[in-house]
Scaffold this active site. Structure first.
Site: not given
Length: 379
Positions: A204, A326, A341
């Site tokens: 992003h 997980d 990110s």
């Protein structure tokens, strides 16, 4: 047998070994071109892994100069990174991030607002002079002595010119606006292209913290980061990775787009092998894993589930909904946290995308972007 071409030049220098990297990636079918200031002999032999060659470089009298590992890969194969990196970015022009009234003759005025300047606008020039810092703007405005100045700015995709009349305040002439010229932060690198030397991360854009607008990049650096701690994510409160910038210069940043931030590598340390980049049509709901770094500077794989795929989603960074399953990652971070990110998502041996956003009310879940979208803007 690998095709090798050795170029000669006739000059003699010391430290020839340092002229060559330890590992070189080439596209299948290409030849290796060795440039060196002294005559060399090159002999290639296939390694036991069946996927690489050893290029032995010697002088004409048989003295070993260096062994270089040559790896042939298919075009469009990428190395999934998962390493944290520090972003030091300077904008093209300066972004208006706030407007502030000025008191004049007992009343409040705002020169910037009166001439049509708004938060999120990018100021490129004032009186024909390029501006790239807060100091540039302040000096030009103050030196105007109250005379009109011509401001060239960018509003979304349009460039306009307005006339601004600075107002006199107690400490000089002012325009009545706050501007920002740089940004810094931590993200995760998604991929490294060993053929072109380019890389991409975040999934992003880097946006201004006040306006939410994409910061237009002029230049920047990607530097190494060591993760020093984690603030765990909780319902309603996003967590974050905390890290320390290092002196390692990973490379230069050249673009900040909807699908991520991109640069050219100088020094990237990776552990994974190149893998194919998947088309969006190859991605399925179900099991996958991410590569990310939540301590130190080395990535590890963590299991996820892809819950939903949205190929027609207009927001290019929200193509998938993923869930962290997980248990070791959940214990460390609570799920997806800021700084993750860009963590590459891998399914069926292919790089399919990257983590982009966390759901604030459920940090175990978040969005991912298709790698296809990142590569479209990385070109």
């Amino acid at each position: 047998m690998l095709s090798v071409a050795v170029l000669f030049s006739g000059l003699i220098t010391l430290g020839i070994s340092s002229c060559f990297p330890d590992e070189v990636f080439i596209e299948k079918g290409e030849s290796v071109e060795v440039k060196c200031p002294i005559p060399l002999k090159a002999e290639s032999t296939k390694n036991s892994d069946g996927e690489s060659y050893n290029l032995k470089l010697t002088t004409n009298v048989g003295t070993l100069v260096k062994n270089v590992e040559i790896r042939e890969i298919e075009k469009h194969r990428l190395i999934p990174a998962g390493i944290p990196f520090g972003i030091k970015m300077f904008t093209k022009g300066v972004m208006v991030v706030g407007l502030s009234d000025i008191e004049k003759d007992g009343r409040l005025i705002n020169p910037a607002k009166e001439c049509g300047i708004k938060c999120g606008d990018i100021i490129l020039k004032i009186n024909g002079r390029d501006v790239s810092s807060n100091e540039d703007v302040g000096k030009i405005i103050n030196s105007s002595k109250g005379q009109d100045v011509k401001v060239t700015l960018k509003k979304k995709d349009q460039t306009k010119t307005v006339m601004l009349k600075p107002a006199k305040s107690a400490d000089g002439y002012k325009a009545g606006m706050w501007v920002r010229d740089s940004s810094a932060g931590i993200g995760t690198m998604t991929f490294y292209d060993p053929l072109s030397g380019s890389f991409g991360g975040l999934g992003h854009p880097v946006c201004d913290v006040d306006t939410g607008e994409i910061l237009p990049i002029d230049h920047g650096k990607a530097v190494g980061v060591s993760i020093s701690g984690v603030v765990k994510g909780e319902k309603g409160t996003p967590g974050e990775l905390r890290g320390v910038f290092s002196s390692l210069n990973i490379g230069n940043l050249y673009d900040n787009r909807e699908s991520g931030i991109f640069g050219k590598a100088e020094n990237i340390r990776y552990t994974a092998k190149p893998i194919a980049a998947a088309k969006k049509s190859e991605i399925n709901t179900g099991a996958a894993y991410i590569l990310t770094t939540v301590e130190g500077s080395s990535p590890k794989p963590y299991k996820i589930e892809i819950e939903k795929i949205s190929p027609r989603e207009k927001n290019s960074s929200k193509n998938m909904i993923i869930r962290i399953v997980d248990q070791s990652l959940l214990a460390k971070t609570g799920g997806i946290v800021q700084g993750m990110s860009g963590s590459p998502i891998i399914q069926n041996g292919k790089l399919i995308g990257a983590v982009t956003h966390v759901f604030v009310n459920d940090p175990t879940r978040g969005y991912g972007i298709f790698i296809e979208n990142m590569l479209d803007e990385a070109a």
